[in-house]
Design an enzyme around this catalytic site. Sequence first.
Site, PDB file in Angstrom:
ATOM      1  N   ASP A  30       0.801  -1.213   0.000  1.00 33.87           N
ATOM      2  CA  ASP A  30       0.000   0.000   0.000  1.00 33.87           C
ATOM      3  C   ASP A  30       0.839   1.271   0.000  1.00 33.87           C
ATOM      4  O   ASP A  30       0.357   2.336   0.377  1.00 33.87           O
ATOM      5  CB  ASP A  30      -0.923   0.006   1.216  1.00 33.87           C
ATOM      6  CG  ASP A  30      -0.142  -0.115   2.534  1.00 33.87           C
ATOM      7  OD1 ASP A  30       0.868  -0.832   2.556  1.00 33.87           O
ATOM      8  OD2 ASP A  30      -0.566   0.486   3.536  1.00 33.87           O
ATOM      9  N   LYS A 142      -6.778  -0.600   6.316  1.00 33.86           N
ATOM     10  CA  LYS A 142      -5.651  -0.311   7.201  1.00 33.86           C
ATOM     11  C   LYS A 142      -5.616   1.180   7.511  1.00 33.86           C
ATOM     12  O   LYS A 142      -5.858   2.017   6.632  1.00 33.86           O
ATOM     13  CB  LYS A 142      -4.347  -0.728   6.539  1.00 33.86           C
ATOM     14  CG  LYS A 142      -3.102  -0.272   7.308  1.00 33.86           C
ATOM     15  CD  LYS A 142      -1.901  -0.141   6.393  1.00 33.86           C
ATOM     16  CE  LYS A 142      -0.822   0.684   7.072  1.00 33.86           C
ATOM     17  NZ  LYS A 142       0.395   0.805   6.283  1.00 33.86           N
ATOM     18  N   GLU A 185      -3.863  -0.308  13.793  1.00 33.37           N
ATOM     19  CA  GLU A 185      -2.401  -0.263  13.807  1.00 33.37           C
ATOM     20  C   GLU A 185      -1.877   0.849  14.717  1.00 33.37           C
ATOM     21  O   GLU A 185      -1.606   1.966  14.262  1.00 33.37           O
ATOM     22  CB  GLU A 185      -1.862  -0.066  12.385  1.00 33.37           C
ATOM     23  CG  GLU A 185      -0.349  -0.075  12.296  1.00 33.37           C
ATOM     24  CD  GLU A 185       0.174   0.025  10.870  1.00 33.37           C
ATOM     25  OE1 GLU A 185       1.404   0.122  10.707  1.00 33.37           O
ATOM     26  OE2 GLU A 185      -0.641   0.004   9.917  1.00 33.37           O
ATOM     27  N   GLU A 187       1.196   2.006  16.186  1.00 32.54           N
ATOM     28  CA  GLU A 187       2.631   1.724  16.067  1.00 32.54           C
ATOM     29  C   GLU A 187       3.449   2.614  16.998  1.00 32.54           C
ATOM     30  O   GLU A 187       3.425   3.837  16.890  1.00 32.54           O
ATOM     31  CB  GLU A 187       3.108   1.944  14.626  1.00 32.54           C
ATOM     32  CG  GLU A 187       4.601   1.693  14.471  1.00 32.54           C
ATOM     33  CD  GLU A 187       5.120   1.881  13.062  1.00 32.54           C
ATOM     34  OE1 GLU A 187       6.328   1.654  12.840  1.00 32.54           O
ATOM     35  OE2 GLU A 187       4.331   2.254  12.167  1.00 32.54           O
ATOM     36  N   LYS A 227      -2.598  -4.695  14.325  1.00 31.52           N
ATOM     37  CA  LYS A 227      -1.293  -4.646  13.664  1.00 31.52           C
ATOM     38  C   LYS A 227      -0.343  -3.813  14.524  1.00 31.52           C
ATOM     39  O   LYS A 227      -0.059  -2.655  14.220  1.00 31.52           O
ATOM     40  CB  LYS A 227      -1.406  -4.063  12.253  1.00 31.52           C
ATOM     41  CG  LYS A 227      -0.083  -4.082  11.484  1.00 31.52           C
ATOM     42  CD  LYS A 227      -0.240  -3.616  10.052  1.00 31.52           C
ATOM     43  CE  LYS A 227       1.120  -3.612   9.331  1.00 31.52           C
ATOM     44  NZ  LYS A 227       1.011  -3.220   7.906  1.00 31.52           N
ATOM     45  N   SER A 301       2.032  -8.760   8.770  1.00 36.13           N
ATOM     46  CA  SER A 301       1.513  -7.836   7.772  1.00 36.13           C
ATOM     47  C   SER A 301       2.698  -6.973   7.362  1.00 36.13           C
ATOM     48  O   SER A 301       2.857  -5.842   7.818  1.00 36.13           O
ATOM     49  CB  SER A 301       0.374  -6.982   8.345  1.00 36.13           C
ATOM     50  OG  SER A 301      -0.093  -6.057   7.375  1.00 36.13           O
ATOM     51  N   TYR A 365       4.314   6.259   4.854  1.00 38.03           N
ATOM     52  CA  TYR A 365       3.884   5.348   3.792  1.00 38.03           C
ATOM     53  C   TYR A 365       3.180   6.109   2.678  1.00 38.03           C
ATOM     54  O   TYR A 365       2.550   7.110   2.933  1.00 38.03           O
ATOM     55  CB  TYR A 365       2.918   4.292   4.358  1.00 38.03           C
ATOM     56  CG  TYR A 365       3.592   3.328   5.302  1.00 38.03           C
ATOM     57  CD1 TYR A 365       4.151   2.144   4.841  1.00 38.03           C
ATOM     58  CD2 TYR A 365       3.690   3.624   6.653  1.00 38.03           C
ATOM     59  CE1 TYR A 365       4.764   1.261   5.695  1.00 38.03           C
ATOM     60  CE2 TYR A 365       4.310   2.742   7.520  1.00 38.03           C
ATOM     61  CZ  TYR A 365       4.844   1.562   7.049  1.00 38.03           C
ATOM     62  OH  TYR A 365       5.469   0.695   7.904  1.00 38.03           O
TER      63      TYR A 365
END
Length: 365
Positions: A30, A142, A185, A187, A227, A301, A365
């Site tokens: 992605d 996501k 997610e 993180e 995630k 993932s 990202y």
Amino acid sequence: MLTLSKEIQNELQQTARSIATIGKGILAADESMSTIGKKFVQISVENTKENRRLYRQMLLCDDRIKEFISGVILHDETLYQKDDNGKNFVDLLREKNIIPGIKVDRGLVTLIGTYSETTTQGLDDLKPRCEEYYKLGCRFAKWRSVLKIDDQNGLPSALAIVENARGLARYASICQECRIVPIVEPEVLSDGNHSLERCQQVSQKVFAATIAALHEHNVLMEGILMKPNMITAGHDHGPSNAEEIGLATATTLLRTIPASVPGIMFLSGGQSEEEATVNLSMINQIGSKMRPKVPWTLSFSYGRALQNSAITLWAGNAANVGKARNELVRRMKANSMASQGRYMPEASSTSSTATKSNYVAKHVY
């Protein structure tokens, strides 16, 4: 939950359980146009729409990936692209019984009132976008939220933890209303020189706050996937060994994540391909021996930790597609074994690229 019909609840649970199939994981493909452009610079490939299509084709069109991959996270651009034979990539994945997913966040923005901390944008028009993505065949999504550790400046702040948890919960609630399984997610970045113990302390707070916010928003826990980051020392602190990472990660998850969540699909967080695989295997080995035993599928993932060697071999050359795919499938198989606690590294078959760190400070990202 309270706002979801039984039909939608059943669909969400079935999708989440399918993605969390034992021995399978998620390919995160992605990357934004700018992020994939950075990869292309390293292999001297021009960042054009056609070259991005050819790269996605290399990743997605090998039938062997269905043995190890249950879902693929796509970028919006990829939803509308086709292979050389004119078949849509989404349809190709579905023919392989691989569930298409989609990145729905719109990136990070500064959280005003903090010391350069961030929150994630994209909630305002999320519902109509999810409704359209469902029509196009996507069944999971996501959304990445980022916290950083900086003890000198008191980070992460309580405000950043709460704001990011609420953002993840609101995203998850909207996705589920649209029959899409949210990957949640939270993180905790590996940037910094903090210890493994400090990462565990912070991650425990972040994961617990995220779960609390999900409950407040009436999110169906059986219809999500988590995630999270693995528990590791900061990049500048020096490496932790796999046993330390495995024990700290499994312990943190048992303290914070409900057993009703079907699967935990780890992000690689800049680890090398080999590190991410070894650590995933160790988490599963240790988790299976703990009391209580970990109740979730613990899988992957990964983006960089699956693709790095493959993109290096491909280098934009059609003649290299075969060997690039062979390497991609090899990494997928290794992580399939790791997700079952069965990976045994073989130094003779591990490339220098696979052991090279994928760490990028303040990665986006």
